[in-house]
Design a protein around this motif. Structure first.
Motif, PDB file in Angstrom:
ATOM      1  N   ASP A 104      -1.937  -4.743  -2.956  1.00  0.00           N
ATOM      2  CA  ASP A 104      -0.696  -4.161  -3.609  1.00  0.00           C
ATOM      3  C   ASP A 104      -0.162  -5.344  -4.576  1.00  0.00           C
ATOM      4  O   ASP A 104       0.150  -4.797  -5.637  1.00  0.00           O
ATOM      5  CB  ASP A 104       0.415  -3.727  -2.473  1.00  0.00           C
ATOM      6  N   ASP A 105      -0.424  -6.637  -4.393  1.00  0.00           N
ATOM      7  CA  ASP A 105       0.094  -7.634  -5.060  1.00  0.00           C
ATOM      8  C   ASP A 105      -0.866  -8.097  -6.052  1.00  0.00           C
ATOM      9  O   ASP A 105      -0.518  -9.233  -6.720  1.00  0.00           O
ATOM     10  CB  ASP A 105       0.789  -8.569  -4.389  1.00  0.00           C
ATOM     11  N   ALA A 106      -2.326  -7.782  -5.612  1.00  0.00           N
ATOM     12  CA  ALA A 106      -3.338  -8.715  -6.580  1.00  0.00           C
ATOM     13  C   ALA A 106      -4.574  -7.976  -6.668  1.00  0.00           C
ATOM     14  O   ALA A 106      -4.716  -7.009  -5.593  1.00  0.00           O
ATOM     15  CB  ALA A 106      -3.368  -9.967  -5.892  1.00  0.00           C
ATOM     16  N   THR A 352      -2.805  -1.719   2.439  1.00  0.00           N
ATOM     17  CA  THR A 352      -2.369  -1.496   1.045  1.00  0.00           C
ATOM     18  C   THR A 352      -1.666  -0.071   1.118  1.00  0.00           C
ATOM     19  O   THR A 352      -2.064   0.988   1.808  1.00  0.00           O
ATOM     20  CB  THR A 352      -3.636  -1.638   0.180  1.00  0.00           C
TER      21      THR A 352
END
Length: 485
Positions: A104-106, A352
């Motif tokens: 989700d962040d990368a 995710t």
């Protein structure tokens, strides 16, 4: 003339005498049957389903033939490529490109010099991008600690103990979980990466052990397939085996196995569909029996242990069910994918929330022969679903398009869909834990003792019985067939 009770039973069943019986027509069963014909025998193969090849299967999408099941093998051993050469099919390597992982962040490319995501060099820029500089340095310091007398046997604990939880979460879990559909803590390190623990022990660090194992592998991609599709290999095995005298019977399942002196009596029956579609069909129709000096049990674990329970002690640990696997396969007219924005594909990290998929494969970019079959601008994608512990995932083309758009960073729409196919693989392979590996090895030892006793010869093959994947089952099936001759 006097008969003992055993002879009366055999006469009543009126068995057909054959050179060998192979029970199960998946990839391992076909390899065993083909090998037996190479040794001059004419085996009978019975398969309870209506097709052979098992998890190696093909279909068509937009008129193009492609793999809907296993698409290749790990090249750590030469046996499968050697078999391909003997069959006369062409080995194909995937296009060289990095694998990607989505969080989700990368979203980042995985280090190339790695095994199941475990890096050979923790200072590799790709590792630093994935972990951050501080975490990469912390993992390197942890891996410099003295080696214990024995390393953990499961992959998750092995990685966590030597490189820390972030390496496990960011690099290993997406790769190992994607490939084996299981939490790394459920996977035997010796099965999914043979020799890695020993290499780490001898070199003094897990990273150095990975580097040593990688140095023993051929340069380039670590997987291979067959030009035109992996599914052509079981098709060719069957064709050549039948041409050499094998008899292959589908919709026929084995339901009883008994030993009579130095012969085996195999009772089979026509099958009907199992109420649970994840289980093999039920042998309940017309009965046929075969008398043979050789049996190869090549079916899945449940039916195999049921058959063997009258021969050896099959008690052991409970098999952890494999994850339900679903694929939404898409043929898209999408020139914007011509530059393969995520290489050959990507894995999605567990946890995710922005996508439901667990992986995406850009099939027509990955395999040269498949790409050459596609007209300009046409791309074949596989969007994969299903993780260990999940219930059946609801699949749809719309959901897959949304997920593919996020993962590829390219907006894809329904009017670009030329064709689609939704594939469910229920009852997939259970993860091989250290406990199930020890149990499986014990089954093989019991069968070897039985063979040495002078009774009928018998062998056990298959993905669950040999290790992990095609690379393990091919040499085991060939060796087993040769030993029975």
């Amino acid at each position: 003339m006097n008969h003992n009770s055993e002879d009366v039973t055999m006469n009543t069943l009126d068995p057909h005498t054959v050179d060998a019986v192979v029970i199960g027509g998946g990839m391992a069963g076909l390899v065993a049957a083909w090998q037996l014909t190479q040794e001059g025998l004419r085996p009978v193969l019975v398969e309870s389903r209506g097709y052979t090849g098992g998890l190696v299967a093909g279909s068509t999408l937009a008129g193009i033939s492609y793999d809907i099941g296993a698409e290749g093998w790990a090249i750590r051993l030469p046996d499968t490529a050697e078999l391909a050469e003997e069959l006369g099919v062409t080995v194909e390597k995937p296009r060289t490109a990095p694998s990607w992982v989505y969080f989700d962040d990368a979203c980042f490319a995985m280090p190339g010099n790695a095994i199941l995501g475990i890096p050979a060099d923790l200072s590799d820029p790709a590792v630093v991008i994935a972990l951050g500089a501080k975490e990469a340095a912390r993992a390197a310091a942890l891996d410099r600690a003295p080696m214990p007398d024995e390393l953990p046997r499961d992959l998750g604990t092995l990685v966590e103990s030597r490189m820390g939880p972030k390496v496990l979460r960011r690099l290993v879990t997406p790769i190992a979980g994607g490939i084996h559909a299981a939490d790394p803590h459920l996977l035997s390190a010796d099965v999914v990466s043979p020799g890695l623990r020993a290499a780490a022990q001898s070199t003094g660090s897990l990273a150095a052990g990975v580097a040593l194992c990688r140095s023993r592998m051929p340069e380039g991609p670590v997987v291979a397939s067959v030009a035109g599709g992996m599914f052509t290999m079981p098709a060719e095995l069957r064709r050549q085996a039948e041409e050499a005298g094998a008899r292959i019977m589908t919709r026929v399942g084995a339901r009883k196995l008994t030993c009579h002196g130095d012969q085996w009596l195999v009772e089979t029956a026509d099958t009907s569909r199992n109420p649970n579609p994840s289980l093999p069909p039920v042998p309940d129709g017309e009965v046929r029996t075969f008398l043979t000096p050789r049996v190869v049990v090549a079916c899945s674990a449940g039916p195999a242990t049921d058959l063997l329970s009258s021969v050896i002690d099959v008690s052991g640990p409970e098999m952890i069910p494999g994850a339900p696997i679903g694929h939404v396969n898409l043929a898209l007219q999408a020139p914007e994918l011509d530059d393969s924005p995520r290489g050959n594909g990507m894995l999605v990290a567990p946890g995710t929330t922005s996508v439901k998929a667990k992986a995406l494969t850009h099939m027509s970019a990955k395999w040269p022969s498949l790409g050459q079959s596609c007209p300009d601008g046409l791309h074949l994608l596989r969007v994969s679903y299903g993780r260990s512990g999940e219930t059946d995932v609801e699949l749809s083309v719309e959901r897959a398009l949304e997920d593919a758009s996020i993962l590829l960073g390219v907006e894809l729409s329904s009017n670009q869909v030329v064709d689609s196919q939704i594939i469910h693989w229920t009852g997939s392979l259970a993860p091989t834990t250290p406990e199930t590996r020890a149990w499986r090895d014990g089954l093989h030892r019991q069968l070897e003792e039985l063979n040495r006793s002078g009774r009928g010869r018998i062998g056990l093959v298959g993905a669950w019985a040999s290790g992990s994947g095609i690379a393990a089952l091919v040499p085991q099936a060939r060796h087993t067939a040769r030993q029975l001759v």
